[in-house]
Write an enzyme that holds these catalytic residues in place. Sequence first.
Site, mmCIF file in Angstrom:
data_model
loop_
_atom_site.group_PDB
_atom_site.id
_atom_site.type_symbol
_atom_site.label_atom_id
_atom_site.label_comp_id
_atom_site.label_asym_id
_atom_site.label_seq_id
_atom_site.Cartn_x
_atom_site.Cartn_y
_atom_site.Cartn_z
ATOM 1 N N GLY A 83 0.809 -1.206 0.000
ATOM 2 C CA GLY A 83 0.000 0.000 0.000
ATOM 3 C C GLY A 83 0.845 1.260 0.000
ATOM 4 O O GLY A 83 2.044 1.232 -0.266
ATOM 5 N N LYS A 124 14.623 -1.016 -7.095
ATOM 6 C CA LYS A 124 15.061 -0.283 -5.898
ATOM 7 C C LYS A 124 15.345 -1.261 -4.767
ATOM 8 O O LYS A 124 16.304 -1.106 -4.025
ATOM 9 C CB LYS A 124 14.021 0.741 -5.449
ATOM 10 C CG LYS A 124 14.506 1.593 -4.252
ATOM 11 C CD LYS A 124 13.478 2.589 -3.811
ATOM 12 C CE LYS A 124 12.411 1.951 -2.953
ATOM 13 N NZ LYS A 124 12.963 1.546 -1.610
ATOM 14 N N ASP A 125 14.501 -2.269 -4.635
ATOM 15 C CA ASP A 125 14.731 -3.337 -3.661
ATOM 16 C C ASP A 125 15.418 -4.488 -4.393
ATOM 17 O O ASP A 125 14.842 -5.571 -4.568
ATOM 18 C CB ASP A 125 13.402 -3.778 -3.052
ATOM 19 C CG ASP A 125 12.713 -2.639 -2.327
ATOM 20 O OD1 ASP A 125 13.181 -2.252 -1.242
ATOM 21 O OD2 ASP A 125 11.711 -2.120 -2.850
ATOM 22 N N ILE A 184 12.108 4.227 -10.088
ATOM 23 C CA ILE A 184 11.462 5.481 -10.459
ATOM 24 C C ILE A 184 11.893 6.543 -9.453
ATOM 25 O O ILE A 184 11.819 6.326 -8.240
ATOM 26 C CB ILE A 184 9.925 5.348 -10.470
ATOM 27 C CG1 ILE A 184 9.503 4.214 -11.414
ATOM 28 C CG2 ILE A 184 9.264 6.663 -10.875
ATOM 29 C CD1 ILE A 184 9.903 4.417 -12.867
ATOM 30 N N SER A 238 9.693 5.918 -2.649
ATOM 31 C CA SER A 238 9.508 4.956 -1.566
ATOM 32 C C SER A 238 8.313 5.391 -0.737
ATOM 33 O O SER A 238 8.096 6.594 -0.529
ATOM 34 C CB SER A 238 10.759 4.903 -0.679
ATOM 35 O OG SER A 238 10.509 4.176 0.510
ATOM 36 N N HIS A 268 2.856 4.727 -4.802
ATOM 37 C CA HIS A 268 3.486 5.889 -5.419
ATOM 38 C C HIS A 268 3.817 5.543 -6.869
ATOM 39 O O HIS A 268 3.462 4.448 -7.356
ATOM 40 C CB HIS A 268 4.735 6.312 -4.641
ATOM 41 C CG HIS A 268 5.701 5.184 -4.366
ATOM 42 N ND1 HIS A 268 6.434 4.577 -5.356
ATOM 43 C CD2 HIS A 268 6.038 4.549 -3.222
ATOM 44 C CE1 HIS A 268 7.201 3.641 -4.844
ATOM 45 N NE2 HIS A 268 6.972 3.584 -3.536
ATOM 46 N N GLU A 269 4.510 6.441 -7.544
ATOM 47 C CA GLU A 269 4.773 6.244 -8.968
ATOM 48 C C GLU A 269 5.612 4.996 -9.242
ATOM 49 O O GLU A 269 5.508 4.397 -10.308
ATOM 50 C CB GLU A 269 5.479 7.473 -9.553
ATOM 51 C CG GLU A 269 4.604 8.712 -9.613
ATOM 52 C CD GLU A 269 3.330 8.492 -10.431
ATOM 53 O OE1 GLU A 269 3.417 7.864 -11.500
ATOM 54 O OE2 GLU A 269 2.257 8.928 -9.989
ATOM 55 N N GLN A 285 15.782 -7.917 -2.688
ATOM 56 C CA GLN A 285 14.478 -8.572 -2.651
ATOM 57 C C GLN A 285 14.142 -9.192 -4.002
ATOM 58 O O GLN A 285 13.663 -10.337 -4.078
ATOM 59 C CB GLN A 285 13.408 -7.567 -2.260
ATOM 60 C CG GLN A 285 11.989 -8.102 -2.311
ATOM 61 C CD GLN A 285 10.985 -7.053 -1.857
ATOM 62 O OE1 GLN A 285 10.680 -6.968 -0.689
ATOM 63 N NE2 GLN A 285 10.477 -6.258 -2.790
ATOM 64 N N HIS A 332 5.325 2.046 -7.616
ATOM 65 C CA HIS A 332 4.342 0.948 -7.673
ATOM 66 C C HIS A 332 3.543 0.998 -8.975
ATOM 67 O O HIS A 332 3.311 -0.029 -9.631
ATOM 68 C CB HIS A 332 3.346 1.054 -6.515
ATOM 69 C CG HIS A 332 3.936 0.881 -5.156
ATOM 70 N ND1 HIS A 332 3.958 1.889 -4.229
ATOM 71 C CD2 HIS A 332 4.525 -0.194 -4.558
ATOM 72 C CE1 HIS A 332 4.513 1.456 -3.113
ATOM 73 N NE2 HIS A 332 4.869 0.199 -3.282
#
Length: 266
Positions: A11, A129-130, A156, A165, A14-15, A133, A17
């Site tokens: 949840g 970014k992750d 992004i 983030s 942001h851009e 993961q 996601h």
Amino acid sequence: MGSIGFVPTMGALHEGHLSLVAESNKTCKNTVVSIYLNPTQFAQGEDLDSYPQKLQVDLNKLSEYEVDCVFTPNNSEMYPEGFKTNNYSNNLFTLLEGKSRPEFFKGVTTIVAKLFDIVEPTHTFFGEKDFQQLCIIKKMVKDLYYPIQVVPCPIIRKKNGLAMSSRNVYLTKSEHDIAATINHALESGKNLLQLGERSSYLIKDKISKSIAAEKLFRVDYVSVADSITLAEISGFIEKDILVSTAVFLGGTRLIDNFSYSISSSK
């Protein structure tokens, strides 16, 4: 039914996601997004209770995309009484982020595996970014024989370079500007690589000093690692690498990275 693209989120969209959702729309016939704040990936003292939750705002954002299903389970559905976390683990869990957050990837893989079993996607989309993961999910998919294609998606950033983030909402306006210097520090390391520098020590030293120039930062780590094994590189860089950092700004922990291909730069 055709291909099913899956974007798992916690949840506070942001851009970053939404770029994953857009990529699923381009790649797959159907798109499923999950919104679930997963408690098992938060250690005691982390920000589970304060993590931003804006379900209606998130749904409004998703309404602008071709989303066939938004899955919003609760804790009792995902972790019914008597549930035991899965035993999956791999050698990437304890590196980089895993040193600072030792239970994090156990929680991530537990919930992602459960979501995969429920949604049964053909594709799943994770942001770079992750990066660790992403690597762990790719290895889990291979190790557990999930018939799923893991699609990496680029970081992004805001115009000032700050990586998107959900935790950025914790930052004040002035802290947003300060946080952007994390990316600038990483770029200083990238510039050295582009100029031919191959000493991992000098790359890390340049980035560390650039971050330390901002007195409000507290560095967790700066890393130069093999981009596949994520093993730290000491000495001469001969393989493609992941350069990453985790930095505290006040009580907010921020991560960022870039990948660099030594082979393509020769």
